[in-house]
Each structure stands twice: as C-alpha cells, then as structure tokens.
Design a protein around this motif. Structure first.
Motif, PDB file in Angstrom:
ATOM      1  N   GLY A 147     -53.866  -1.258  16.090  1.00 43.12           N
ATOM      2  CA  GLY A 147     -53.760  -0.277  17.167  1.00 43.12           C
ATOM      3  C   GLY A 147     -54.463  -0.724  18.435  1.00 43.12           C
ATOM      4  O   GLY A 147     -54.151  -0.223  19.526  1.00 43.12           O
ATOM      5  N   ASP A 148     -55.432  -1.654  18.287  1.00 47.11           N
ATOM      6  CA  ASP A 148     -56.066  -2.218  19.477  1.00 47.11           C
ATOM      7  C   ASP A 148     -55.048  -3.033  20.258  1.00 47.11           C
ATOM      8  O   ASP A 148     -54.225  -3.751  19.669  1.00 47.11           O
ATOM      9  N   SER A 149     -55.107  -2.951  21.572  1.00 44.00           N
ATOM     10  CA  SER A 149     -54.209  -3.769  22.384  1.00 44.00           C
ATOM     11  C   SER A 149     -54.691  -5.216  22.373  1.00 44.00           C
ATOM     12  O   SER A 149     -55.820  -5.510  21.986  1.00 44.00           O
ATOM     13  N   ILE A 150     -53.828  -6.133  22.819  1.00 45.45           N
ATOM     14  CA  ILE A 150     -54.204  -7.545  22.920  1.00 45.45           C
ATOM     15  C   ILE A 150     -55.415  -7.687  23.847  1.00 45.45           C
ATOM     16  O   ILE A 150     -56.336  -8.453  23.578  1.00 45.45           O
ATOM     17  N   GLU A 151     -55.419  -6.928  24.940  1.00 48.69           N
ATOM     18  CA  GLU A 151     -56.522  -7.001  25.898  1.00 48.69           C
ATOM     19  C   GLU A 151     -57.832  -6.533  25.259  1.00 48.69           C
ATOM     20  O   GLU A 151     -58.893  -7.139  25.459  1.00 48.69           O
ATOM     21  N   GLU A 152     -57.775  -5.451  24.467  1.00 46.31           N
ATOM     22  CA  GLU A 152     -58.973  -4.933  23.804  1.00 46.31           C
ATOM     23  C   GLU A 152     -59.498  -5.935  22.782  1.00 46.31           C
ATOM     24  O   GLU A 152     -60.714  -6.164  22.675  1.00 46.31           O
TER      25      GLU A 152
END
Length: 453
Positions: free
Chosen positions: A406-411
């Motif tokens: 669920g974390d984005s690539i950026e996160e």
C-alpha cells in the motif's frame, strides 16, 4: 559556520594562498599539509571540516595516496573532501574519485567558484560524525572497555553510574556477546567497593552439583573429591562484588540457597555448621527473559524480585548501527598494537559488508572477526578477503525497513534512504554505495524528498 577548519594538501602554496584570500578576515582555520601522509598525521591531532587536495599531491606515490585518502574518508565522516586537479593530474584525480567520497573541480579555479565549492561541501557535512583517527578520541566514545556513541549506549553508561552509587542488587540483561561482564565490572570499578575483590562466576558453565560449592564453598570431606576446605565466591568477595553470570541457568535448589543469602547476608559452606556472615554486592546477568521464566515456573518469583532491584538492558549491536564502525576501529587499534601492525582502516567494501551484517554474536563477534582479520592482513587496509565466509554470504542482509503493502514507490524510497543514511551515520558516499547508486543520484533523491538538511 563559524570557525571552519580547512586543510589544504599541496606541495606548493598556490591553493592555500587562494583559500586564505577567500576567507580573509573570517574566523576560519586554514592549515597546510605537504602530502597526504602529513595530512594523516594532522587528522590524528585535529578534526577538519573540509579537506582540499591538489592533484599533484595525489600523483605522488599514487597507490599509497589513495589508501590514505580512503582511510581518512572512512574514519572521518564529518570531513568533506574536494579534489582540485590540473589536466596532467586527471588520472590521479579519477582514482581518488572512485573512492566515492570526493567532489572535484579543474585547476585553475577562480575565487568565486572555489568559494561555491567549499560552501556546497560545508552544506553537505553530516550533522553528526566523528574523527576516529584522533589519538584521544577513544576517550570520548569508550567507558571502562565498552565502546559506543549511540543514544542507547549512552543510556547504559548513565545507568552504570547510577547503579554504582548504591549497594542495591543489579540485574543485567542482554543477548550473548553484548558485554554483560563489562557492565558488571564497570559497576564495581566505580563503586565504593572498588578496592575489594570482584569475583565473577559463570553459572551456565557449571554442572548443577558444583554450583553450591562454587557459590558457598565446602568443608574437607563434604563429598567425594573434597580433599580440602574450599572458599566459595561469597567468601572470596569479602566487601567486594559477586557477579553471577547466566543466573537463569541454576536449578530450584540453588535458587533457594541464593535467595537465603540475599535475605540473610549469611551462608554455610557445604558440609559445614558455622554460619558465615557476608558483606558483598550482588550483580547478576542473564541472556534470557527471567520474567517469562518466572511465568513458566522455571525461576523463583521471589528470587527474581530480589535480583531485579535495578535493571540494565544492553542493546544488541544490530540496534546500534552507528556504533559498529567505532567498535571495529577500537579493536583494530588494539590488535594493531598487539601484533605490531599498521593497518590503517577498512576498504569501503569491507565497511559495507560489516554494516549490513546482523551480528548475532554482538560485540564479542566483532572483536573475534577483527582479531582474525588483523592476523591475516598483510595490506594497508582490511579487505573482504580477510573476513569470514559467513559475513560475505550475509552481506546481502540489511537492517529492516518498515515498507508495507500500500506504500507508494515514493514512500518506500523515502524510508529506504532515511534508514540507509542512519546506518551510514549520514555519510553520503557510504550511503550511496550501500544503495548501489552514484553520489550524485543520491543527492538528487535527497532533494526530491526534501532531505537536504
């Protein structure tokens, strides 16, 4: 920054005079070294914010110069390095840049451009960092043979001082190899009992039938093989400290006997009738959770509370990554002296491997690995070939990063960069190598995530 300290390494004084001109009238310390060997000696006496090296200085004895540069870079994370080279020195400069720790510009360079380069280097300096080459720096990071600058270890050192101020029992907890014996000895050495004996007894290594004899002693003829009277630890440690290592291993019978001593301050030797008074301080240690052992009825609750008056928990090495390089340096110095060697540090690959390893054996494992490496090493720096196979096989392991579905690539990228910088003690060059990207790519990502502090 006020009082900036800049060291210029060059055979002439052209760059030195230029730097002095730029910072004329400002509170800046500007120093000269004729060679990197001389610079190394100055790093043993002082910490510099900026190191400026001319290509001509690198070109002299290029292999030795690069070794020295790597050692300075690896041991002085607080220092930013700038290479200035003429066209004829580009080969030497290129070799230096491959260490991954430098910024570069061509000579000649005008004052404005050089000032911008120095300002950028100053901006990129880590907020925290140490010069491990300082001869007196060990005093700042060591405490009674324990080494650490992390917040977790500073808390342990504080608790040791607190415990030493009274005579209450102390229970030291920690994984195998974390240095529980060193903590116990430190408590004794700075307590009011320091002039009296410190008697350690490793209960985990004794057969249960011998524990009572080692703790309380026995009379001649008390059992088969008792040819003469034997004084136990509580008698030998008169007015001193008894250290009960691995106290959780003793059986119920010996737990009862130990509880009696703590409650009455007296005991009988095995086979004896004389009640002997004792005046000792008790420090115990365990590598297991005694509260869990109590819940499972494996350890007496009343004895647990008698021992657990003051608790000290030693963190494992994997939870104090910033201390790994300090421990490595400490033991490298010790074994350099012991074997009369002059190994100056570790290669960047070696450092990356050691920082990625989980260290299940903790401080003891680091000590043994550096001891082995120093014995094997005939080079100026320790290389991966000097490390045990298990470290090389485990070098792909790293400190855990909390990345969830669920974390984005950026996160995920942000978390990975922050944790890597933490492990690398904010050394950008080292972090870039651990991430497998260039230094410039790392800076681009730091800007992207607003991490350029």
């Amino acid at each position: 920054m006020s009082n900036l300290k800049i060291l210029v390494v060059e055979a002439s004084k052209l760059v030195l005079d230029q730097v002095r001109r730029i910072y004329s009238g400002q509170p800046t310390g500007i120093f000269l070294a004729k060679s990197l060997g001389h610079a190394f000696e100055q790093f043993e006496e002082m910490t510099f914010d900026i190191l400026i090296i001319s290509g001509s200085a690198l070109r002299r004895n290029i292999d030795h110069s690069i070794d020295l540069l790597e050692t300075i870079s690896n041991n002085c994370s607080i220092t930013q390095i700038i290479i200035l080279a003429e066209k004829k020195d580009l080969t030497a400069a290129s070799s230096a840049l491959r260490t991954g720790s430098c910024q570069y510009s061509r000579l000649p360079i005008d004052d404005k451009e050089l000032k911008m380069l120095i300002d950028a280097a100053e901006h990129n300096r880590p907020e925290f960092g140490m010069n491990l080459l300082l001869k007196d720096d060990l005093k700042k990071i060591s405490f009674h043979d324990m080494v650490g600058a992390s917040g977790l270890m500073k808390e342990v050192f504080r608790q040791i001082r607190q415990a030493a101020m009274s005579d209450i029992p102390v229970l030291i907890s920690g994984e195998t190899g974390t240095g529980k014996d060193l903590v116990a000895n430190a408590i004794h050495q700075i307590s009011a009992r320091q002039e009296h004996p410190f008697i350690p007894i490793h209960l985990g290594s004794l057969p249960s039938e011998l524990v009572s004899s080692e703790l309380f002693g026995h009379e001649k003829g008390a059992f088969t093989g008792a040819w003469k009277r034997h004084k136990g630890s509580f008698e030998k440690a008169k007015k001193g400290t008894v250290f009960l290592d691995e106290v959780g291993t003793i059986d119920q019978k010996n737990q009862v006997a130990l509880l009696r001593v703590l409650e009455t301050q007296s005991f009988n030797r095995i086979g004896g009738t004389v009640n002997i008074k004792t005046n000792v301080r008790v420090v115990a240690a365990t590598n297991e959770n005694l509260a869990v052992a109590v819940a499972k009825k494996k350890f007496r609750e009343d004895l647990f509370y008698r021992l657990d008056v003051f608790s000290i928990t030693i963190p494992p090495v994997r939870k104090r990554p910033g201390d790994i390089s300090l421990l490595v340096d400490y033991y490298l110095r010790r074994f350099n002296d012991a074997y009369q060697k002059n190994i100056m540090g570790l290669s960047p690959q070696c450092i990356s491997i050691m920082e990625a390893y989980e260290w299940p054996g903790n401080v003891r494992e680091i000590k043994n690995i550096i001891h082995r490496a120093v014995v094997l090493c005939d080079e100026k720096v320790l290389l991966p070939k000097h490390l045990p196979k298990r470290l090389l096989e485990g070098s792909g392991n790293s400190h855990p990063v909390d990345i969830r579905v669920g974390d984005s690539i950026e996160e995920a990228e942000y978390k990975l960069i922050v944790e890597t910088l933490n492990v690398a003690m904010n050394n950008k060059s080292r972090a870039a190598k651990m991430l497998g990207i260039s230094r410039r790519a790392l800076y681009n990502k730091l800007e992207k995530h607003n991490l350029m502090l």
